[in-house]
Design an enzyme around this catalytic site. Structure first.
Site, PDB file in Angstrom:
ATOM      1  N   HIS A  81       0.840  -1.202   0.000  1.00  0.00           N
ATOM      2  CA  HIS A  81       0.000   0.000   0.000  1.00  0.00           C
ATOM      3  C   HIS A  81       0.873   1.249   0.000  1.00  0.00           C
ATOM      4  O   HIS A  81       1.957   1.267   0.571  1.00  0.00           O
ATOM      5  CB  HIS A  81      -0.910  -0.020   1.233  1.00  0.00           C
ATOM      6  CG  HIS A  81      -1.997   0.999   1.192  1.00  0.00           C
ATOM      7  ND1 HIS A  81      -1.788   2.327   1.499  1.00  0.00           N
ATOM      8  CD2 HIS A  81      -3.315   0.898   0.869  1.00  0.00           C
ATOM      9  CE1 HIS A  81      -2.923   2.991   1.377  1.00  0.00           C
ATOM     10  NE2 HIS A  81      -3.859   2.148   0.996  1.00  0.00           N
ATOM     11  N   GLU A 149      -3.524   2.634  -7.201  1.00  0.00           N
ATOM     12  CA  GLU A 149      -3.867   3.713  -6.274  1.00  0.00           C
ATOM     13  C   GLU A 149      -2.823   4.816  -6.399  1.00  0.00           C
ATOM     14  O   GLU A 149      -1.807   4.775  -5.704  1.00  0.00           O
ATOM     15  CB  GLU A 149      -3.986   3.204  -4.840  1.00  0.00           C
ATOM     16  CG  GLU A 149      -2.867   2.282  -4.360  1.00  0.00           C
ATOM     17  CD  GLU A 149      -2.659   2.365  -2.859  1.00  0.00           C
ATOM     18  OE1 GLU A 149      -3.612   2.668  -2.146  1.00  0.00           O
ATOM     19  OE2 GLU A 149      -1.522   2.158  -2.419  1.00  0.00           O
TER      20      GLU A 149
END
Length: 225
Positions: A81, A149
């Site tokens: 992430h 992302e």
């Protein structure tokens, strides 16, 4: 790093009662995994973790292995992430080892890739993504998902345009395989979820802050359905 026993007990039963038609998973902080599993028992909602250790076992105080996650009922785990990369100096090399650790434990890794605003402005976004995707070389596409992302859209309220999303998702599928499951993550909420998921190449969304509210998260899930 949000949540409490009370919040888990409030949000998850609402998801269960909604009998959602979409494929839904929740990735909660480590201390709440067992509680979440008990609340999701006998439902199609999957359970995941937000990270894992690259090592399988040993003297790594404070770390949590893939086998431990599987042992408490996890089926998936987020790897790489942007916040792990930005705040904890994780690299693609680290992520590669974590992806392998997840697969070895029988978990489904959701591997995150994305560029910064400066990298996009410099015209090297594709180069950055291509480099990050090398982690998945040789891994069958059925064993993982990729989450695009862009870090400039994570937690900022800024959402990439449908054109930007479609372009990058197409590039990811072109680089790996047309069958790759590619999710979009970056300030997804109830008001933009339907448009985002209707965009070419988007197979789902990786939701952040909006998932802290059962009402908001349910709006996103219903948009997916």
């Amino acid at each position: 790093m949000h949540g409490s026993v009370g919040q888990i007990r409030s949000v998850l039963p609402e998801l269960v009662r909604a009998e959602l038609g979409a494929n839904v998973a929740v990735c909660v902080p480590y201390p709440y995994l067992s509680l979440a599993k008990s609340l999701l028992a006998d439902t199609p909602i999957q359970l995941g973790a937000q990270d894992l250790c690259e090592h399988h076992i040993g003297a790594y105080t404070g770390e949590v292995s893939g086998a431990m996650l599987a042992d408490v009922g996890c089926e998936m785990v987020i790897v790489g992430h942007s916040e792990r990369r930005n705040y904890f100096a994780e690299t693609s090399e680290t992520a590669a080892r974590k992806v392998k650790a997840a697969l070895d434990a029988g978990l489904w890794p959701v591997y995150c890739v994305g560029e910064t605003q400066q990298q996009r402005a410099d015209g090297v976004a594709r180069d950055v993504i291509a480099d990050e995707l090398k982690v998945l070389a040789g891994v069958p596409t059925s064993l993982y998902a990729v989450a695009y992302e862009p870090s400039w859209a994570v937690g900022t309220g800024v959402v990439a345009t449908p054109e930007q999303i479609a372009e990058m998702h197409a590039f990811i599928k072109q680089t790996l395989s047309p069958h790759t499951c590619v999710l979009y993550g970056g300030s997804v909420k109830g008001t933009n979820a339907a448009q985002t998921m209707a965009t070419d190449g988007v197979d789902g969304v990786l939701v952040g802050g909006a998932a802290l509210s059962a009402t908001e998260f349910l709006r996103i899930c219903r948009a997916a359905h």
